[in-house]
Enzyme design. Structure first.
Site, PDB file in Angstrom:
ATOM      1  N   ASN A  10     -20.174 -30.068  16.406  1.00 50.86           N
ATOM      2  CA  ASN A  10     -19.149 -31.085  16.123  1.00 50.86           C
ATOM      3  C   ASN A  10     -19.531 -32.329  16.912  1.00 50.86           C
ATOM      4  O   ASN A  10     -19.357 -32.368  18.128  1.00 50.86           O
ATOM      5  CB  ASN A  10     -17.775 -30.545  16.554  1.00 50.86           C
ATOM      6  CG  ASN A  10     -16.678 -31.596  16.431  1.00 50.86           C
ATOM      7  OD1 ASN A  10     -16.904 -32.681  15.880  1.00 50.86           O
ATOM      8  ND2 ASN A  10     -15.500 -31.286  16.945  1.00 50.86           N
ATOM      9  N   TRP A  11     -20.039 -33.315  16.198  1.00 50.95           N
ATOM     10  CA  TRP A  11     -20.524 -34.527  16.884  1.00 50.95           C
ATOM     11  C   TRP A  11     -19.388 -35.446  17.318  1.00 50.95           C
ATOM     12  O   TRP A  11     -19.611 -36.438  17.991  1.00 50.95           O
ATOM     13  CB  TRP A  11     -21.519 -35.268  15.983  1.00 50.95           C
ATOM     14  CG  TRP A  11     -22.916 -34.675  16.050  1.00 50.95           C
ATOM     15  CD1 TRP A  11     -23.252 -33.423  16.480  1.00 50.95           C
ATOM     16  CD2 TRP A  11     -24.146 -35.317  15.686  1.00 50.95           C
ATOM     17  NE1 TRP A  11     -24.612 -33.244  16.408  1.00 50.95           N
ATOM     18  CE2 TRP A  11     -25.184 -34.383  15.916  1.00 50.95           C
ATOM     19  CE3 TRP A  11     -24.478 -36.570  15.178  1.00 50.95           C
ATOM     20  CZ2 TRP A  11     -26.535 -34.688  15.664  1.00 50.95           C
ATOM     21  CZ3 TRP A  11     -25.800 -36.866  14.921  1.00 50.95           C
ATOM     22  CH2 TRP A  11     -26.820 -35.945  15.165  1.00 50.95           C
ATOM     23  N   LYS A  12     -18.168 -35.165  16.877  1.00 56.30           N
ATOM     24  CA  LYS A  12     -17.012 -36.004  17.224  1.00 56.30           C
ATOM     25  C   LYS A  12     -17.348 -37.475  16.901  1.00 56.30           C
ATOM     26  O   LYS A  12     -18.047 -37.716  15.927  1.00 56.30           O
ATOM     27  CB  LYS A  12     -16.597 -35.771  18.682  1.00 56.30           C
ATOM     28  CG  LYS A  12     -16.400 -34.268  18.961  1.00 56.30           C
ATOM     29  CD  LYS A  12     -15.752 -33.983  20.278  1.00 56.30           C
ATOM     30  CE  LYS A  12     -15.580 -32.466  20.446  1.00 56.30           C
ATOM     31  NZ  LYS A  12     -14.863 -32.116  21.665  1.00 56.30           N
ATOM     32  N   HIS A  93      -8.503 -29.612  14.761  1.00 58.72           N
ATOM     33  CA  HIS A  93      -9.100 -29.697  16.100  1.00 58.72           C
ATOM     34  C   HIS A  93      -8.038 -30.192  17.086  1.00 58.72           C
ATOM     35  O   HIS A  93      -7.187 -31.020  16.726  1.00 58.72           O
ATOM     36  CB  HIS A  93     -10.297 -30.648  16.079  1.00 58.72           C
ATOM     37  CG  HIS A  93     -11.124 -30.562  17.321  1.00 58.72           C
ATOM     38  ND1 HIS A  93     -10.744 -31.152  18.498  1.00 58.72           N
ATOM     39  CD2 HIS A  93     -12.279 -29.911  17.577  1.00 58.72           C
ATOM     40  CE1 HIS A  93     -11.650 -30.884  19.433  1.00 58.72           C
ATOM     41  NE2 HIS A  93     -12.596 -30.125  18.897  1.00 58.72           N
ATOM     42  N   GLU A  95      -8.155 -32.283  19.327  1.00 60.32           N
ATOM     43  CA  GLU A  95      -8.152 -33.740  19.491  1.00 60.32           C
ATOM     44  C   GLU A  95      -7.388 -34.409  18.342  1.00 60.32           C
ATOM     45  O   GLU A  95      -6.833 -35.497  18.525  1.00 60.32           O
ATOM     46  CB  GLU A  95      -9.602 -34.255  19.593  1.00 60.32           C
ATOM     47  CG  GLU A  95     -10.205 -33.857  20.945  1.00 60.32           C
ATOM     48  CD  GLU A  95     -11.710 -33.686  20.956  1.00 60.32           C
ATOM     49  OE1 GLU A  95     -12.390 -34.128  20.013  1.00 60.32           O
ATOM     50  OE2 GLU A  95     -12.216 -33.078  21.934  1.00 60.32           O
ATOM     51  N   GLU A 164     -10.653 -22.557  20.376  1.00 65.36           N
ATOM     52  CA  GLU A 164     -11.088 -23.535  21.364  1.00 65.36           C
ATOM     53  C   GLU A 164      -9.959 -23.771  22.369  1.00 65.36           C
ATOM     54  O   GLU A 164      -9.030 -24.563  22.090  1.00 65.36           O
ATOM     55  CB  GLU A 164     -11.426 -24.867  20.687  1.00 65.36           C
ATOM     56  CG  GLU A 164     -12.544 -24.781  19.674  1.00 65.36           C
ATOM     57  CD  GLU A 164     -13.231 -26.139  19.482  1.00 65.36           C
ATOM     58  OE1 GLU A 164     -14.441 -26.189  19.656  1.00 65.36           O
ATOM     59  OE2 GLU A 164     -12.542 -27.125  19.193  1.00 65.36           O
ATOM     60  N   GLY A 170     -14.973 -29.936  26.792  1.00 63.54           N
ATOM     61  CA  GLY A 170     -15.551 -31.061  27.521  1.00 63.54           C
ATOM     62  C   GLY A 170     -15.369 -31.006  29.022  1.00 63.54           C
ATOM     63  O   GLY A 170     -15.568 -32.017  29.708  1.00 63.54           O
ATOM     64  N   SER A 209     -17.056 -26.095  25.854  1.00 60.61           N
ATOM     65  CA  SER A 209     -18.094 -26.086  26.903  1.00 60.61           C
ATOM     66  C   SER A 209     -19.187 -25.049  26.679  1.00 60.61           C
ATOM     67  O   SER A 209     -19.742 -24.528  27.642  1.00 60.61           O
ATOM     68  CB  SER A 209     -17.457 -25.932  28.285  1.00 60.61           C
ATOM     69  OG  SER A 209     -16.671 -27.066  28.603  1.00 60.61           O
ATOM     70  N   GLY A 230     -19.582 -28.964  20.988  1.00 62.80           N
ATOM     71  CA  GLY A 230     -19.418 -30.413  21.036  1.00 62.80           C
ATOM     72  C   GLY A 230     -20.615 -31.078  21.684  1.00 62.80           C
ATOM     73  O   GLY A 230     -21.671 -31.243  21.076  1.00 62.80           O
ATOM     74  N   GLY A 231     -20.470 -31.427  22.952  1.00 60.92           N
ATOM     75  CA  GLY A 231     -21.491 -32.218  23.649  1.00 60.92           C
ATOM     76  C   GLY A 231     -22.908 -31.667  23.540  1.00 60.92           C
ATOM     77  O   GLY A 231     -23.866 -32.428  23.349  1.00 60.92           O
TER      78      GLY A 231
HETATM   79  P1  13P Z   1     -17.520 -29.321  24.049  1.00 59.63           P
HETATM   80  O1  13P Z   1     -18.582 -28.328  23.586  1.00 59.63           O
HETATM   81  O2  13P Z   1     -18.077 -30.691  24.326  1.00 59.63           O
HETATM   82  O3  13P Z   1     -16.693 -28.749  25.140  1.00 59.63           O
HETATM   83  O4  13P Z   1     -16.546 -29.536  22.789  1.00 59.63           O
HETATM   84  C1  13P Z   1     -16.049 -28.425  22.157  1.00 59.63           C
HETATM   85  C2  13P Z   1     -15.365 -28.861  20.922  1.00 59.63           C
HETATM   86  O5  13P Z   1     -14.313 -29.466  20.969  1.00 59.63           O
HETATM   87  C3  13P Z   1     -16.028 -28.557  19.640  1.00 59.63           C
HETATM   88  O6  13P Z   1     -15.183 -28.779  18.569  1.00 59.63           O
END
Ligand code: 13P
Length: 251
Positions: A10-12, A93, A95, A164, A170, A209, A230-231
């Site tokens: 997920n590149w956000k 999600h 967010e 999640e 993050g 994470s 994510g990251g």
């Molecule tokens: P991180 O892997 O950066 O913690 O993000 C997880 C996430 O929200 C994937 O959708």
């Protein structure tokens, strides 16, 4: 093939056109691991360009509107995502739930819109730190599933759940492996109660994470069918280490 591990990046809100070279490198690496289903959900602006740049991985959106079209400034529909090369979409999600006031009912409507458009859907759930500290994590997640899942499990592999924990996103913090297993078993039980036999086609991803160092142990927890990353999905170097950790020994 729904029983392959599913590793989704997920590149956000990250990625300009220059990042297409990273997607190409991820695609080449994924081709070496046919036993793993690899996907990226880039920002919408990159989906069609990325669709032309990759061969092996699948692409998805990070959200869609519940309606098919209309006066919804700034939104995109599931059919629009499919039109530019997406085969799935992430909905619910944390967010989006926190930053855009998305309720379970809205998330469910989006999930229904996605499956109606022929897309796969990844439905995200997860508790906050306060909810876990209060001992309510499983209850919160079960309630979110109750309100957010689409009515039908669809074709095998079409519906995916991503667990999640909000406090793990993050932050570099992850639940204990026992807690991951316990939550994933609880989600599996909920899916069985909800869908019956077709629940076997629903994979449950862990997200929050996940990185090159912890992926292998998280992926071995009970009922973990992959990861939503994510990251660590933004560079081929770190994302492909996670893909390798998911690969069966025959790959
Ligand atoms: P991180 O892997 O950066 O913690 O993000 C997880 C996430 O929200 C994937 O959708």
């Amino acid at each position: 093939m729904p029983n392959r591990p599913y590793i989704v990046g997920n590149w956000k809100m990250n990625g300009m056109r220059a990042a297409l070279s990273e997607a190409r490198a991820i695609d080449r690496g994924a081709a070496r691991h046919p036993g793993v289903q690899v996907a990226i959900a880039p920002p919408d602006t990159l989906i069609s360009l990325m669709a032309e740049a990759v061969e092996t991985i699948s692409l998805g959106g990070q959200d869609c509107h519940e309606a098919g079209s209309g006066a919804f400034t700034g939104d995109v529909s599931a059919a629009m995502l499919a039109d530019v090369g997406a085969s799935f979409v992430i909905v619910g999600h944390s967010e989006r739930r926190a930053g855009h006031a998305e309720t379970d009912a809205i998330v469910r409507a989006k999930a229904e819109a996605a499956t109606a458009a022929g897309l796969g859907v990844i439905v995200c759930v997860g508790e906050t730190e306060a909810q876990r500290d209060a001992g309510n994590a499983e209850q919160v997640v079960t309630m979110q599933l109750e309100g957010s899942l689409p009515d039908e499990a669809g074709t095998p592999g079409q519906v995916t759940v991503a667990y999640e924990p909000v406090w793990a996103i993050g932050t570099g913090r992850v639940p204990s492996l026992d807690d991951v297993s316990a939550m994933h078993r609880a989600i599996r039980a909920k899916l069985e109660a909800r869908y019956g036999a077709p629940s076997a086609g629903v994979r449950i991803l862990y997200g929050g994470s996940v990185n090159a160092g912890n992926a292998a142990e998280l992926l071995h927890c009970d009922e973990v069918g992959g990861a939503l990353v994510g990251g660590a999905s933004l560079t081929a170097e770190s994302f492909l280490t996670i893909v390798s950790a998911a690969a069966p020994e025959t790959d």
